[in-house]
Design a protein around this motif. Structure first.
Motif, PDB file in Angstrom:
ATOM      1  N   ASP A 269     -42.597 -11.237-143.190  1.00  0.00           N
ATOM      2  CA  ASP A 269     -43.838 -10.827-143.846  1.00  0.00           C
ATOM      3  C   ASP A 269     -43.797 -11.071-145.344  1.00  0.00           C
ATOM      4  OD1 ASP A 269     -43.836  -8.109-141.552  1.00  0.00           O
ATOM      5  OD2 ASP A 269     -45.048  -9.937-141.454  1.00  0.00           O
ATOM      6  N   GLU A 270     -42.624 -10.873-145.948  1.00  0.00           N
ATOM      7  CA  GLU A 270     -42.507 -11.074-147.403  1.00  0.00           C
ATOM      8  C   GLU A 270     -42.811 -12.529-147.773  1.00  0.00           C
ATOM      9  OE1 GLU A 270     -40.476  -9.378-145.575  1.00  0.00           O
ATOM     10  OE2 GLU A 270     -39.988  -7.480-146.539  1.00  0.00           O
ATOM     11  N   LEU A 279     -41.657 -21.734-151.647  1.00  0.00           N
ATOM     12  CA  LEU A 279     -42.048 -20.529-150.909  1.00  0.00           C
ATOM     13  C   LEU A 279     -42.950 -19.671-151.785  1.00  0.00           C
ATOM     14  CD1 LEU A 279     -38.574 -20.774-150.663  1.00  0.00           C
ATOM     15  CD2 LEU A 279     -39.134 -19.331-148.750  1.00  0.00           C
ATOM     16  N   VAL A 280     -43.856 -18.933-151.142  1.00  0.00           N
ATOM     17  CA  VAL A 280     -44.646 -17.931-151.849  1.00  0.00           C
ATOM     18  C   VAL A 280     -44.334 -16.572-151.224  1.00  0.00           C
ATOM     19  CG1 VAL A 280     -46.963 -17.095-152.357  1.00  0.00           C
ATOM     20  CG2 VAL A 280     -46.511 -19.540-152.386  1.00  0.00           C
ATOM     21  N   LEU A 281     -43.954 -15.629-152.083  1.00  0.00           N
ATOM     22  CA  LEU A 281     -43.605 -14.290-151.599  1.00  0.00           C
ATOM     23  C   LEU A 281     -44.601 -13.265-152.116  1.00  0.00           C
ATOM     24  CD1 LEU A 281     -40.865 -15.781-151.114  1.00  0.00           C
ATOM     25  CD2 LEU A 281     -39.730 -13.732-151.939  1.00  0.00           C
ATOM     26  N   PHE A 282     -44.848 -12.234-151.297  1.00  0.00           N
ATOM     27  CA  PHE A 282     -45.623 -11.077-151.727  1.00  0.00           C
ATOM     28  C   PHE A 282     -44.670  -9.886-151.665  1.00  0.00           C
ATOM     29  CE2 PHE A 282     -49.083  -8.352-152.537  1.00  0.00           C
ATOM     30  CZ  PHE A 282     -49.039  -7.279-151.664  1.00  0.00           C
ATOM     31  N   GLN A 288     -36.011  -6.126-154.892  1.00  0.00           N
ATOM     32  CA  GLN A 288     -35.142  -7.127-155.503  1.00  0.00           C
ATOM     33  C   GLN A 288     -35.211  -8.439-154.735  1.00  0.00           C
ATOM     34  OE1 GLN A 288     -33.400  -6.915-158.279  1.00  0.00           O
ATOM     35  NE2 GLN A 288     -34.153  -4.850-158.617  1.00  0.00           N
ATOM     36  N   GLU A 289     -35.847  -9.442-155.345  1.00  0.00           N
ATOM     37  CA  GLU A 289     -35.962 -10.725-154.648  1.00  0.00           C
ATOM     38  C   GLU A 289     -34.614 -11.432-154.556  1.00  0.00           C
ATOM     39  OE1 GLU A 289     -37.444  -9.990-157.455  1.00  0.00           O
ATOM     40  OE2 GLU A 289     -36.891 -11.476-158.979  1.00  0.00           O
ATOM     41  N   GLY A 290     -33.668 -11.029-155.416  1.00  0.00           N
ATOM     42  CA  GLY A 290     -32.346 -11.664-155.362  1.00  0.00           C
ATOM     43  C   GLY A 290     -31.688 -11.519-154.002  1.00  0.00           C
ATOM     44  N   LEU A 291     -31.961 -10.379-153.347  1.00  0.00           N
ATOM     45  CA  LEU A 291     -31.353 -10.150-152.028  1.00  0.00           C
ATOM     46  C   LEU A 291     -31.908 -11.131-150.998  1.00  0.00           C
ATOM     47  CD1 LEU A 291     -31.414  -6.244-152.016  1.00  0.00           C
ATOM     48  CD2 LEU A 291     -29.410  -7.732-152.173  1.00  0.00           C
ATOM     49  N   ILE A 292     -33.190 -11.442-151.128  1.00  0.00           N
ATOM     50  CA  ILE A 292     -33.809 -12.363-150.172  1.00  0.00           C
ATOM     51  C   ILE A 292     -33.165 -13.750-150.305  1.00  0.00           C
ATOM     52  CG2 ILE A 292     -35.957 -13.551-149.555  1.00  0.00           C
ATOM     53  CD1 ILE A 292     -37.492 -11.074-150.327  1.00  0.00           C
ATOM     54  N   PHE A 293     -32.860 -14.141-151.549  1.00  0.00           N
ATOM     55  CA  PHE A 293     -32.354 -15.491-151.793  1.00  0.00           C
ATOM     56  C   PHE A 293     -30.832 -15.573-151.872  1.00  0.00           C
ATOM     57  CE2 PHE A 293     -36.207 -17.746-152.275  1.00  0.00           C
ATOM     58  CZ  PHE A 293     -37.127 -16.910-152.879  1.00  0.00           C
ATOM     59  N   LYS A 294     -30.157 -14.478-151.551  1.00  0.00           N
ATOM     60  CA  LYS A 294     -28.701 -14.412-151.791  1.00  0.00           C
ATOM     61  C   LYS A 294     -27.941 -15.545-151.120  1.00  0.00           C
ATOM     62  CE  LYS A 294     -25.074 -11.135-152.235  1.00  0.00           C
ATOM     63  NZ  LYS A 294     -24.388 -10.017-151.730  1.00  0.00           N
ATOM     64  N   GLU A 295     -28.294 -15.837-149.882  1.00  0.00           N
ATOM     65  CA  GLU A 295     -27.525 -16.860-149.170  1.00  0.00           C
ATOM     66  C   GLU A 295     -27.694 -18.225-149.829  1.00  0.00           C
ATOM     67  OE1 GLU A 295     -28.194 -16.850-144.920  1.00  0.00           O
ATOM     68  OE2 GLU A 295     -26.722 -18.466-144.718  1.00  0.00           O
ATOM     69  N   LEU A 296     -28.882 -18.496-150.330  1.00  0.00           N
ATOM     70  CA  LEU A 296     -29.109 -19.778-151.011  1.00  0.00           C
ATOM     71  C   LEU A 296     -28.300 -19.850-152.303  1.00  0.00           C
ATOM     72  CD1 LEU A 296     -32.962 -20.339-150.603  1.00  0.00           C
ATOM     73  CD2 LEU A 296     -31.174 -21.881-149.818  1.00  0.00           C
ATOM     74  N   THR A 297     -28.354 -18.791-153.097  1.00  0.00           N
ATOM     75  CA  THR A 297     -27.637 -18.839-154.376  1.00  0.00           C
ATOM     76  C   THR A 297     -26.122 -18.850-154.155  1.00  0.00           C
ATOM     77  OG1 THR A 297     -27.882 -16.435-154.587  1.00  0.00           O
ATOM     78  CG2 THR A 297     -29.478 -17.803-155.740  1.00  0.00           C
TER      79      THR A 297
END
Lengths: 650, 212
Positions: A269-270, A279-282, A288-297
């Motif tokens: 949903d995010e 990507l577009v996030l709501f 913390q958006e960092g958690l969403i992208f953690k695996e990428l970073t």
């Protein structure tokens, strides 16, 4: 068995009904617009649905300025919270402000008006088109327990039916609108609490939709009314600094796509929308958006984020542009309004923590980690563990590194892509043209309604539809080209980048197919330097470094078609120009004159001499002359001709 | 408005290789940015000046090209397998690549005034004639501090000399030699594109983002 779930996507199920047909068969069957709150169920012999989703039928009730406990008695208090969040979500997902639309809309047709394909008129059947089927509709409302099931079941119809039949909000598909409403609803639901007739978000209580959103405009003094709740849109680009040295390094793209797919599963949903690397996030405040992208970073990607924080009434994916423009003129009303409403825009870069690293040998590929020596074929590459793991994913297309390399063939790498920034600019200008075409009369608060509509345009839903259409183009392109065994797409499940054994015939075929499919799917989309869609072709001997092909694909300036032949030329073309140029070059009648021009270009390396020669022979080469007169440089034409001649000389 | 005094060097360059490491053993790519480490190294080597320095190539004055060359194997009296290197050359005939370099004003950088008109060499393959540059102008300038996206790369620990304040940095690594200039390590550096408050001369365009 009635469902216990509130399915927000069901709120517009009435748009799947062929109202005209049903009412022509039975005039007693009446309801308001596309909602059934006042429908007489005795006319079809069933009871009114009792599931929570039924209350979505009240989403057009005029309750925005009324406190939640004072809403009409007929709205069950148990589901007012759901309806409240649904209205907020519906407003956020809409292509323009609902309030202005009511004053400015015009009757249109049953089709989605695609700004990029305005004459498309697809005949379709409504899923609910008879007296009996109405019963099925209410069964659906009563029994549906899953948004996904509902959207999948009616997917084909939802893609063809517009968000609203009235212009100008007939530009978005109902499918995209419902997807957005559902996601935003569930984010709001996860981050709010309901109690004592109040809804609490981020420790702020609210009871009135209008108070929570604030004013929905930003263009005059009266719009300073601040909303109670703010949220965030994040536009995110996934980037990497890697240089591809060996073919296995290209697996990085595979890795990126695989991680993004995992992210989508965990944050369905995010993530409102994604395409390739964008990507577009709501998100609510504080998430913390960092958690969403953690695996990428963690895998050495970095994320470029354009974030907007604003009141729900004005939040949109292009508000950041308005804010940045307004801040260049601090005397403007809009600047004052946005400032008083505490609107913020941030540019962020997310990447793995490197502050602790001591690096003595830098990885050749990612340039951001310590490297170890890896020996292959008497060559030592210095690469880090993560890049080595990418290499261990295997050679994506073994023939490239073996058979093709042995044959020492010329290859052409190609990439087709969308530039989302150019897309937004084009959608804005195209919507403006559409509004002008509709010639909507009238004013609102002293401003022309048409101007207000243009100002309030929210392109996210249309952007998603455009990207979906682009996926169709890419799939068909792969299908057309894949028949030829010279073509391959070395990155698993990734259709945007491929490679083929170069021959003029293959090269010409790619361009012809691209143009044909662009004409089919996007006939009214701009196709020059402003084109959101571009195809890039990079031709070189197979031994030429892979890195340089991909560096070419990363160039910032792109036209509809971009061609690079290593150490020979680097040109770009609009659709109109390349069509004409190919026609001229492949026409035997022009051959001798073009051959003469080619010899002159070697002698004179000056466009002026060549242009004069074309001018002097314009009567026999009218099309060529017209191209030069339009400003197309002669070498742009001759470069294609040279490729053609090399091809025909075998 | 905050501002800073800097020394501005204008360079004309015939051709240059700001190389990355060899890839696959045969190809050396070339950057189109001037890393801080490259400029500092050149100024120290030719003039003995040890000062922070940042710079960039002026857009539209250069283009990429490639050369191939091979190393001579003295034992076998033959050429080894050819290597390829990308390089920058002037975009238009009879012109040169233009570059601007900026140094904070200090005792070291003030010595540069004596070197107007002097030549230096920067980058790789100097023995083949690459990197020949001439200092065509040196002046002291005053530059306003603004928010924008950085045009240069700079060691993180040297940003204070330029009154650079990081808002949204993009980090990479630049090589810093040790005091003996034999070895060294890679130190974190701000890359072009970072959002900063910095002198406007080293900013690509002004931005108006909020700060976290």
């Amino acid at each position: 068995m009635p469902s216990n779930e509130f399915i927000p996507e069901l709120h517009d199920i009435g748009k799947l009904v062929d109202k005209k047909k049903i009412q022509s068969e039975n005039s007693k069957l009446v309801w308001d617009g596309h909602v059934f709150y006042n429908f007489d169920f005795s006319n079809i012999g069933i009871s009114k649905p009792i599931s929570p989703s039924w209350w979505g039928q009240y989403h057009h009730f005029k309750i925005d300025n009324i406190k939640l406990p004072d809403w009409e008695n007929e709205i069950d208090p148990k589901y007012r919270y759901n309806l409240f969040l649904l209205k907020l979500s519906d407003h956020l997902a809409s292509s323009t402000s609902r309030a202005t639309i009511e004053k400015g809309k015009k009757e249109a047709s049953n089709n989605v008006y695609k700004l990029w394909n305005t004459n498309q008129n697809i005949k379709y059947e409504f899923p609910f088109n008879s007296f009996e089927s109405l019963k099925n509709l209410f069964e659906e409302v009563n029994n549906c327990t899953s948004s996904k099931d509902f959207l999948n079941k009616y997917n084909e119809s939802l893609k063809l039916i517009p968000e609203d039949k009235s212009a100008p909000i007939n530009i978005t598909s109902l499918s995209t609108h419902l997807n957005l409403v559902g996601k935003i609803y569930r984010i709001l639901e996860k981050n709010t609490e309901f109690g004592n007739d109040k809804i609490i978000y981020n420790d702020i209580e609210g009871q009135v939709i209008r108070d929570i959103e604030g004013s929905r405009k930003t263009d005059d003094e009266n719009n300073k009314e601040k909303g109670l709740w703010q949220a965030r849109f994040l536009k995110c680009k996934v980037k990497y600094n890697h240089s591809f040295v060996r073919l296995q390094d290209v697996n990085l793209i595979n890795k990126r796509n695989s991680i993004i797919n995992d992210m989508l599963q965990r944050n369905p949903d995010e993530i409102l929308f994604y395409s390739d690397d964008f990507l577009v996030l709501f998100l609510p405040l504080g998430h913390q958006e960092g958690l969403i992208f953690k695996e990428l970073t963690n895998e050495n990607f970095f994320i470029e984020i354009d974030e907007t924080v604003a009141d729900l009434g004005i939040l949109s994916t292009i508000l950041d542009n308005k804010v940045n423009n307004a801040r260049q003129d601090t005397s403007s009303i809009r600047y004052e309004v946005l400032k008083s409403r505490d609107t913020k825009v941030f540019k962020k870069y997310l990447y793995g923590d490197t502050s602790h690293l001591k690096i003595y040998q830098l990885c050749e590929i990612c340039q951001s980690q310590n490297a170890k020596p890896v020996k292959k074929d008497n060559v030592t590459d210095w690469i880090c563990d993560k890049c080595f793991n990418v290499r261990k994913m295997g050679v994506p297309f073994i023939e490239y590194a073996t058979t093709w390399e042995r044959e020492s063939v010329d290859v052409c790498w190609f990439k087709i892509e969308i530039n989302q920034t150019k897309l937004i600019e084009w959608l804005k200008s195209s919507f403006t043209d559409y509004i002008k075409f509709l010639d909507i009369k009238g004013e609102i608060n002293g401003r022309k309604i048409s101007d207000v509509l243009i100002d309030e345009f929210r392109p996210l839903a249309v952007q998603i539809d455009f990207n979906n259409e682009f996926d169709n183009l890419v799939s068909e392109l792969k299908q057309e080209l894949g028949i030829n065994s010279d073509f391959t797409w070395p990155i698993n499940h990734y259709k945007l980048t491929g490679v083929f054994k170069y021959s003029y015939e293959n090269f010409s075929n790619v361009i012809d197919q691209y143009i044909k499919l662009h004409d089919k799917f996007f006939p009214d989309c701009v196709s020059d330097i402003n084109s959101p869609i571009s195809l890039s072709l990079s031709i070189a001997n197979i031994k030429y470094p892979l890195r340089e092909h991909f560096r070419y694909f990363d160039s910032e300036v792109k036209n509809f078609l971009n061609i690079s032949k290593t150490n020979v030329f680097d040109e770009n073309y609009s659709k109109d120009n390349i069509k004409i140029i190919k026609r001229i070059c492949e026409n035997k009648g022009s051959s001798s004159f073009l051959h003469k021009l080619t010899q002159l270009s070697v002698k004179f390396s000056s466009d002026i001499h060549l242009s004069v020669e074309v001018f002097n022979n314009r009567s026999k080469n009218q099309e060529l002359f017209e191209l030069i007169a339009k400003g197309v440089k002669p070498n742009k034409i001759l470069n294609i001709f040279k490729l053609y001649k090399e091809g025909s000389n075998g | 408005m905050d501002s800073i005094e800097l020394i501005e060097l204008s360079l004309e360059i015939e051709s240059v290789i700001i190389g990355e490491r060899f890839k696959g053993g045969v190809f050396r790519p070339c950057l189109n940015i001037l890393p801080s480490s490259t400029i500092k190294g050149a100024l120290f080597h030719f003039f003995g000046i040890n000062s922070p320095a940042v710079g960039f190539f002026i857009e539209d004055t250069y283009q990429f090209d490639e050369i191939s060359y091979s190393i001579h194997d003295k034992a076998l009296h033959s050429a080894k397998m050819p290597l390829f290197s990308s390089y920058l050359k002037p975009k238009y005939k009879s012109t040169k690549i233009q570059a601007q370099i900026y140094l904070p004003i200090n005792e070291q950088s003030k010595k540069l005034r004596e070197y107007k008109g002097e030549s230096i060499q920067i980058g790789a393959l100097k023995s083949k004639g690459f990197g020949k540059s001439k200092i065509i102008d040196i002046e002291e300038i005053n530059s306003e501090i603004k928010q924008g996206n950085l045009k240069v790369s700079i060691f993180e620990d040297e940003t204070e000399y330029y009154k650079i304040n990081q808002i949204s940095p993009i980090f990479g690594f630049l090589f810093k030699p040790d005091i003996f200039r034999i070895n060294g390590e890679y130190i974190r550096a701000l890359q072009p594109g970072s959002i900063v408050n910095a002198p406007s001369v080293i900013i690509k365009e002004e931005t108006f983002y909020d700060e976290l």
